[in-house]
Motif scaffolding. Structure first.
Motif, PDB file in Angstrom:
ATOM      1  N   GLY B 378     -44.726   9.220  -4.294  1.00  0.00           N
ATOM      2  CA  GLY B 378     -44.292   8.312  -3.235  1.00  0.00           C
ATOM      3  C   GLY B 378     -44.317   8.987  -1.864  1.00  0.00           C
ATOM      4  N   TRP B 379     -43.863  10.285  -1.832  1.00  0.00           N
ATOM      5  CA  TRP B 379     -43.887  11.043  -0.572  1.00  0.00           C
ATOM      6  C   TRP B 379     -45.311  11.342  -0.108  1.00  0.00           C
ATOM      7  CZ3 TRP B 379     -39.852  15.264  -2.330  1.00  0.00           C
ATOM      8  CH2 TRP B 379     -38.570  14.706  -2.274  1.00  0.00           C
ATOM      9  N   MET B 380     -46.171  11.561  -1.089  1.00  0.00           N
ATOM     10  CA  MET B 380     -47.548  11.959  -0.754  1.00  0.00           C
ATOM     11  C   MET B 380     -48.372  10.792  -0.214  1.00  0.00           C
ATOM     12  SD  MET B 380     -48.253  15.242  -1.655  1.00  0.00           S
ATOM     13  CE  MET B 380     -49.962  15.312  -2.165  1.00  0.00           C
ATOM     14  N   GLN B 381     -47.961   9.550  -0.565  1.00  0.00           N
ATOM     15  CA  GLN B 381     -48.812   8.412  -0.203  1.00  0.00           C
ATOM     16  C   GLN B 381     -49.072   8.271   1.309  1.00  0.00           C
ATOM     17  OE1 GLN B 381     -47.030   5.296  -2.508  1.00  0.00           O
ATOM     18  NE2 GLN B 381     -48.173   5.893  -4.334  1.00  0.00           N
ATOM     19  N   PRO B 382     -48.057   8.418   2.173  1.00  0.00           N
ATOM     20  CA  PRO B 382     -48.352   8.344   3.608  1.00  0.00           C
ATOM     21  C   PRO B 382     -49.342   9.422   4.045  1.00  0.00           C
ATOM     22  CG  PRO B 382     -45.978   8.371   3.222  1.00  0.00           C
ATOM     23  CD  PRO B 382     -46.629   8.587   1.905  1.00  0.00           C
ATOM     24  N   VAL B 383     -49.234  10.621   3.423  1.00  0.00           N
ATOM     25  CA  VAL B 383     -50.169  11.703   3.759  1.00  0.00           C
ATOM     26  C   VAL B 383     -51.589  11.300   3.365  1.00  0.00           C
ATOM     27  CG1 VAL B 383     -50.666  14.159   3.479  1.00  0.00           C
ATOM     28  CG2 VAL B 383     -48.318  13.355   3.327  1.00  0.00           C
ATOM     29  N   MET B 384     -51.709  10.623   2.226  1.00  0.00           N
ATOM     30  CA  MET B 384     -53.020  10.142   1.777  1.00  0.00           C
ATOM     31  C   MET B 384     -53.589   9.151   2.781  1.00  0.00           C
ATOM     32  SD  MET B 384     -53.833  11.639  -0.950  1.00  0.00           S
ATOM     33  CE  MET B 384     -52.938  13.071  -0.395  1.00  0.00           C
ATOM     34  N   ASN B 385     -52.729   8.215   3.215  1.00  0.00           N
ATOM     35  CA  ASN B 385     -53.194   7.213   4.179  1.00  0.00           C
ATOM     36  C   ASN B 385     -53.574   7.878   5.503  1.00  0.00           C
ATOM     37  OD1 ASN B 385     -52.572   5.396   2.178  1.00  0.00           O
ATOM     38  ND2 ASN B 385     -50.559   4.883   3.026  1.00  0.00           N
ATOM     39  N   PHE B 386     -52.872   8.971   5.849  1.00  0.00           N
ATOM     40  CA  PHE B 386     -53.140   9.727   7.083  1.00  0.00           C
ATOM     41  C   PHE B 386     -54.582  10.245   7.078  1.00  0.00           C
ATOM     42  CE2 PHE B 386     -52.784  14.123   9.024  1.00  0.00           C
ATOM     43  CZ  PHE B 386     -52.736  13.690  10.344  1.00  0.00           C
ATOM     44  N   ILE B 387     -55.100  10.652   5.926  1.00  0.00           N
ATOM     45  CA  ILE B 387     -56.489  11.119   5.877  1.00  0.00           C
ATOM     46  C   ILE B 387     -57.418  10.029   5.346  1.00  0.00           C
ATOM     47  CG2 ILE B 387     -55.885  13.569   5.705  1.00  0.00           C
ATOM     48  CD1 ILE B 387     -56.518  13.452   2.731  1.00  0.00           C
ATOM     49  N   GLY B 388     -56.962   8.775   5.363  1.00  0.00           N
ATOM     50  CA  GLY B 388     -57.841   7.643   5.057  1.00  0.00           C
ATOM     51  C   GLY B 388     -58.093   7.402   3.576  1.00  0.00           C
ATOM     52  N   LEU B 389     -57.167   7.852   2.719  1.00  0.00           N
ATOM     53  CA  LEU B 389     -57.378   7.669   1.286  1.00  0.00           C
ATOM     54  C   LEU B 389     -56.395   6.645   0.713  1.00  0.00           C
ATOM     55  CD1 LEU B 389     -57.852  11.350   0.060  1.00  0.00           C
ATOM     56  CD2 LEU B 389     -59.600   9.654   0.596  1.00  0.00           C
ATOM     57  N   PRO B 390     -56.752   6.006  -0.404  1.00  0.00           N
ATOM     58  CA  PRO B 390     -55.833   5.064  -1.036  1.00  0.00           C
ATOM     59  C   PRO B 390     -54.644   5.784  -1.678  1.00  0.00           C
ATOM     60  CG  PRO B 390     -57.775   5.377  -2.404  1.00  0.00           C
ATOM     61  CD  PRO B 390     -58.032   6.095  -1.121  1.00  0.00           C
ATOM     62  N   ASP B 391     -53.551   5.023  -1.914  1.00  0.00           N
ATOM     63  CA  ASP B 391     -52.337   5.576  -2.505  1.00  0.00           C
ATOM     64  C   ASP B 391     -52.607   6.346  -3.792  1.00  0.00           C
ATOM     65  OD1 ASP B 391     -51.053   4.390  -0.475  1.00  0.00           O
ATOM     66  OD2 ASP B 391     -50.161   2.755  -1.658  1.00  0.00           O
ATOM     67  N   LYS B 392     -53.546   5.826  -4.572  1.00  0.00           N
ATOM     68  CA  LYS B 392     -53.808   6.401  -5.907  1.00  0.00           C
ATOM     69  C   LYS B 392     -54.220   7.868  -5.864  1.00  0.00           C
ATOM     70  CE  LYS B 392     -54.014   4.146  -9.943  1.00  0.00           C
ATOM     71  NZ  LYS B 392     -53.999   4.877 -11.153  1.00  0.00           N
ATOM     72  N   ALA B 393     -54.821   8.299  -4.717  1.00  0.00           N
ATOM     73  CA  ALA B 393     -55.296   9.684  -4.613  1.00  0.00           C
ATOM     74  C   ALA B 393     -54.140  10.676  -4.619  1.00  0.00           C
ATOM     75  CB  ALA B 393     -56.139   9.853  -3.356  1.00  0.00           C
ATOM     76  N   ALA B 394     -52.923  10.199  -4.344  1.00  0.00           N
ATOM     77  CA  ALA B 394     -51.753  11.092  -4.299  1.00  0.00           C
ATOM     78  C   ALA B 394     -51.605  11.875  -5.594  1.00  0.00           C
ATOM     79  CB  ALA B 394     -50.486  10.281  -4.026  1.00  0.00           C
ATOM     80  N   GLU B 395     -51.873  11.195  -6.715  1.00  0.00           N
ATOM     81  CA  GLU B 395     -51.740  11.850  -8.009  1.00  0.00           C
ATOM     82  C   GLU B 395     -52.674  13.049  -8.123  1.00  0.00           C
ATOM     83  OE1 GLU B 395     -51.249   8.996 -11.311  1.00  0.00           O
ATOM     84  OE2 GLU B 395     -52.594  10.353 -12.379  1.00  0.00           O
ATOM     85  N   ALA B 396     -53.941  12.840  -7.708  1.00  0.00           N
ATOM     86  CA  ALA B 396     -54.923  13.924  -7.779  1.00  0.00           C
ATOM     87  C   ALA B 396     -54.489  15.106  -6.917  1.00  0.00           C
ATOM     88  CB  ALA B 396     -56.292  13.429  -7.344  1.00  0.00           C
ATOM     89  N   PHE B 397     -53.943  14.817  -5.726  1.00  0.00           N
ATOM     90  CA  PHE B 397     -53.523  15.900  -4.832  1.00  0.00           C
ATOM     91  C   PHE B 397     -52.304  16.630  -5.379  1.00  0.00           C
ATOM     92  CE2 PHE B 397     -55.960  16.262  -0.954  1.00  0.00           C
ATOM     93  CZ  PHE B 397     -56.824  15.188  -1.090  1.00  0.00           C
ATOM     94  N   LEU B 398     -51.398  15.877  -5.974  1.00  0.00           N
ATOM     95  CA  LEU B 398     -50.212  16.508  -6.554  1.00  0.00           C
ATOM     96  C   LEU B 398     -50.619  17.468  -7.676  1.00  0.00           C
ATOM     97  CD1 LEU B 398     -47.133  16.495  -6.301  1.00  0.00           C
ATOM     98  CD2 LEU B 398     -47.093  14.880  -8.201  1.00  0.00           C
ATOM     99  N   PHE B 399     -51.576  17.029  -8.496  1.00  0.00           N
ATOM    100  CA  PHE B 399     -52.066  17.907  -9.559  1.00  0.00           C
ATOM    101  C   PHE B 399     -52.784  19.117  -8.987  1.00  0.00           C
ATOM    102  CE2 PHE B 399     -52.251  14.493 -13.119  1.00  0.00           C
ATOM    103  CZ  PHE B 399     -50.884  14.344 -12.988  1.00  0.00           C
ATOM    104  N   GLY B 400     -53.352  18.943  -7.803  1.00  0.00           N
ATOM    105  CA  GLY B 400     -54.031  20.049  -7.131  1.00  0.00           C
ATOM    106  C   GLY B 400     -53.101  21.227  -6.872  1.00  0.00           C
ATOM    107  N   PHE B 401     -51.783  20.949  -6.763  1.00  0.00           N
ATOM    108  CA  PHE B 401     -50.800  22.017  -6.640  1.00  0.00           C
ATOM    109  C   PHE B 401     -50.874  22.953  -7.840  1.00  0.00           C
ATOM    110  CE2 PHE B 401     -47.937  19.438  -3.818  1.00  0.00           C
ATOM    111  CZ  PHE B 401     -47.878  20.363  -2.810  1.00  0.00           C
ATOM    112  N   PHE B 402     -51.078  22.365  -9.000  1.00  0.00           N
ATOM    113  CA  PHE B 402     -51.026  23.148 -10.227  1.00  0.00           C
ATOM    114  C   PHE B 402     -52.332  23.865 -10.487  1.00  0.00           C
ATOM    115  CE2 PHE B 402     -47.804  19.938 -10.433  1.00  0.00           C
ATOM    116  CZ  PHE B 402     -46.690  20.722 -10.672  1.00  0.00           C
ATOM    117  N   ARG B 403     -53.416  23.155 -10.265  1.00  0.00           N
ATOM    118  CA  ARG B 403     -54.737  23.775 -10.387  1.00  0.00           C
ATOM    119  C   ARG B 403     -55.628  23.054  -9.401  1.00  0.00           C
ATOM    120  NH1 ARG B 403     -56.463  28.000 -12.347  1.00  0.00           N
ATOM    121  NH2 ARG B 403     -58.420  26.993 -12.815  1.00  0.00           N
TER     122      ARG B 403
END
Lengths: 79, 483
Positions: B378-403
Motif C-alpha cells: 500500500g505504501w509502495m503504490q504512490p511510489v509506483m505511480n510516481f514513476i508511471g507504473l500501475p499499482d500491481k508493480a509494487a509487489e515486484a519492487f517489494l520482492f526486489g528488496f529480497f532479491r
C-alpha cells in the motif's frame, strides 16, 4: 645510429631502446615498475601508444598509462 | 643442490648491513643479513618484528636506516633492486641461449588486434554479443530457463508439491510455507534452480573462458582512459565484468583494487548500475518482447553509470588512479580449467545464495501471513505511480528488496499477464536495475567497506533509483519514445 634519452611516452610505435633511469622517487610507482621488471638496463620496445602504452620489456608485455610511462627514461635507438 | 646467491651491494648499503647485523641480538628464521636488508627496504612486517625483539637497540637501528636513506638520493628499495637485477642479468646471460622462434606469430597478431582500438572495440562487441547476449541471454536465460521453469517445475514439480501439500497438510499456513504462490519449494527453490542456476552457470562458463584466454588485461588496457574519467583505472574492468555475473562476488573482488577511493567507487557502481546475470537474464527476456526497449534501457543505464562515476570521482578525495598491468600471451583456454573454475564459482554461489533464497521465501510467507506485506505494498503504490507504473508493480519492487532478480522475475509475471506498456516495462526494468542491491550484496558491502560506507551507498541509491526512474519516465513520455 644516434642514441638519445627521452621519456617512454614520447617514443613512437615500434621504436626500441634501453631503460636508462626511472625518474621518480615515488615509492609506489617505483614498486609497480620494478614488479613488472622495468629497471635500468632492460630493453624496451613500443608496441602501441593508444589508448594506453604497451611495451615489450624483456620477455613480457606490459600496459601502463601516460603518467607511469612518462617516468621511464629510455635511451632510444633511432633507425 | 642449491646455494645462496651472494650479492655485494652499494658501499653505503653494505656498511649499514654490517652495523645493523651487529645490533641484532635475537634469533630469527632468516639470516641477519637478510633481516638487515629487509629493514633497509622498510618492510613493515620485519620492522614490527624487530621492534618487538630488539627493544634496546631498535632506536639505533632506525637511526642507521635514516642515515643510509640520507646518503642516497634514491629510495633504498630501488638501489637494492638495481644491484639484484644486475646480478640476475649477468647470471641469466651466462646460462640462457636465445633461439629466434616464429611459432607464436598468429597469437601475437590476434593479440595486437584485440589491443588496437580500431579492431579491439568491434572484437569486444562480438564477445559481448555472442558471449553475453547469445550464450547467457538467449541460451541460458531463454532455452534452459524455459525448459526447467515451464516443463520441469510448471508441469511436474509444482503441481505435485501443491497436490501433495493439499492432500497431506491440514493447516493452510504450513501449506503456504512449502507450496503455492510463495512457498519455499514452489518459489524459493524454483527461482534458484530453474531461473538462477542456468543463467549464472552459463555466465560463469563464459567468464572462465574469457579469463583463461588472457583477454581481460587487454580489455583493461582498452577501457583505461574511459575508466579514469570515473575515478577508476583499467584494472577495475575485472570486478565490473564479474558484476554482470554476480554483484556480490564482484563486490568481494573489488578489494583487489589499489586505493580506498577506487574500492568505494566500484562498490557504488556495482550496487547501482551493474545488473547481475540473474537480473540481466530476466530483463533481457522481459524487454526482448517490446521492440526498441532493450537499446533504450541499455543507453539509460550506461549514462547513469558514467554520470554517477564521474560525479563520485569529483566528490571523493584521494589519489588519482594509476594503471599498470602485465599483458600475458593469449592462449586457448583448457576445458578442464574452465570446468573447474565454473564449478568452484557455482559452488560458492549456491552455498552463499540458496539459503538467502529460502530465507526470502520465508520472509515473504511471513509478510503475507501477517498482512505486513499488504501494508507495505500500500505504501509502495504512490511510489509506483510516481514513476508511471500501475499499482500491481509494487509487489515486484517489494520482492526486489529480497532479491534483485525476484523483483525482475515479478515484473516478468506482470508482462506475461499483459499489464504493462513498453514504456512502463522499460522504466520498471531501469528502476529495478538501479534499485537496492540484494541482501547478499548488501551484507558483502558491510563486510568489505564497513557500516558507514555501506549505509551511505544504500541511502543514496534508494531515493536516487526512483528519482532517476521518474525522470526517465518523463523523458520517454515527453519525447514520445516507446508509447
Amino acid at each position: 645510429m644516434i642514441n638519445n634519452l627521452m621519456p617512454s611516452d614520447q617514443l613512437k610505435s615500434r621504436q626500441e631502446g634501453v631503460v636508462a633511469e626511472l625518474t621518480t622517487n615515488n615509492k609506489n610507482t617505483l614498486r609497480k615498475l620494478m614488479s613488472m621488471g622495468i629497471l635500468p638496463g632492460t630493453s624496451l620496445k613500443v608496441i602501441q601508444t593508444f589508448p594506453s602504452y604497451v611495451f615489450q620489456v624483456g620477455y613480457t608485455q606490459v600496459a601502463v598509462d601516460k603518467e607511469i610511462a612518462s617516468v621511464i627514461l629510455v635511451n632510444a635507438i633511432n633507425h | 643442490m642449491s646455494m645462496p646467491l651472494e650479492i655485494t651491494y652499494d658501499h653505503s648499503v653494505e656498511l649499514a648491513i654490517a652495523k645493523i647485523t651487529d645490533l641484532l641480538k635475537s634469533q630469527y628464521v632468516l639470516s641477519k643479513r637478510a633481516i638487515s636488508l629487509l629493514l633497509l627496504q622498510e618492510d613493515e612486517d620485519i620492522l614490527e618484528l624487530v621492534k618487538g625483539s630488539e627493544i634496546k637497540n631498535f632506536s639505533k637501528i632506525v637511526q642507521i636506516i635514516e642515515e643510509t636513506k640520507k646518503k642516497n638520493d634514491r629510495p633504498l628499495n630501488y638501489i637494492i633492486s638495481l644491484s639484484r637485477q644486475q646480478r640476475v642479468d649477468a647470471l641469466a646471460n651466462s646460462a640462457i641461449v636465445k633461439v629466434e622462434k616464429k611459432e607464436s606469430r598468429l597469437a601475437e597478431s590476434i593479440s595486437r588486434l584485440t589491443m588496437n582500438p580500431i579492431t579491439g572495440i568491434p572484437i569486444l562487441l562480438l564477445v559481448l554479443y555472442y558471449g553475453l547476449y547469445k550464450f547467457v541471454g538467449e541460451f541460458g536465460a531463454g532455452t534452459i530457463v524455459d525448459f526447467l521453469e515451464e516443463h520441469i517445475f510448471g508441469v511436474y514439480i509444482n503441481p505435485w508439491v501443491n497436490g501433495t501439500a493439499q492432500a497431506l497438510i491440514p493447516w493452510s499456513w504450513l501449506r503456504d510455507l512449502l507450496a503455492n504462490d510463495y512457498g519455499i519449494i514452489t518459489l524459493g527453490i524454483r527461482y534458484a534452480v530453474a531461473i538462477i542456476l542456468p543463467i549464472v552457470g552459463t555466465f560463469f562458463i563464459m567468464f572462465s573462458i574469457i579469463e583463461d584466454s588472457g583477454y581481460l588485461p587487454r580489455l583493461a588496457m582498452l577501457v583505461d582512459r574511459v575508466f579514469k574519467k570515473i575515478g577508476l583505472n583499467g584494472r577495475a574492468v575485472i570486478p565490473m565484468t564479474l558484476g554482470f555475473g554476480c554483484d556480490t562476488m564482484a563486490t568481494m573482488v573489488s578489494r583487489t583494487l589499489e586505493t580506498r577511493r577506487e574500492r568505494i567507487i566500484s562498490t557504488l557502481l556495482l550496487a547501482l548500475a551493474i545488473p547481475c546475470s540473474a537480473q540481466l537474464g530476466v530483463i533481457l527476456a522481459l524487454l526482448s518482447g517490446a521492440p526498441g526497449a532493450l537499446p533504450v534501457w541499455l543507453i539509460f543505464i550506461g549514462l547513469i553509470f558514467l554520470l554517477i562515476g564521474y560525479l563520485t570521482s569529483k566528490l571523493l578525495p584521494g589519489d588519482k588512479p594509476s594503471f599498470y598491468m602485465e599483458v600475458p600471451p593469449l592462449r586457448l583456454p583448457k576445458l578442464s580449467n574452465v570446468l573447474t573454475k565454473t564449478y568452484t564459482r557455482m559452488q560458492w554461489y549456491f552455498v552463499e545464495i540458496v539459503p538467502l533464497f529460502i530465507l526470502a521465501s520465508i520472509l515473504i510467507w511471513f509478510g503475507n501471513l501477517t498482512g505486513l506485506f499488504g501494508v507495505a505494498i500500500g505504501w509502495m503504490q504512490p511510489v509506483m505511480n510516481f514513476i508511471g507504473l500501475p499499482d500491481k508493480a509494487a509487489e515486484a519492487f517489494l520482492f526486489g528488496f529480497f532479491r534483485r532478480d525476484y523483483g525482475a522475475a515479478g515484473l516478468y509475471d506482470l508482462q506475461q499477464a499483459g499489464l504493462l506498456t513498453s514504456r512502463q516495462l522499460v522504466v520498471a526494468a531501469a528502476t529495478l536495475t538501479l534499485f537496492v542491491p540484494c541482501i547478499a550484496q548488501f551484507s558483502m558491502m558491510l563486510k568489505e567497506r564497513g557500516l558507514k560506507t555501506a549505509l551511505a551507498i544504500a541511502g543514496f541509491i534508494f531515493p536516487f533509483a526512483f528519482i532517476a526512474g521518474s525522470a526517465f519516465n518523463w523523458i520517454l513520455t515527453t519525447f514520445k519514445v516507446l508509447q
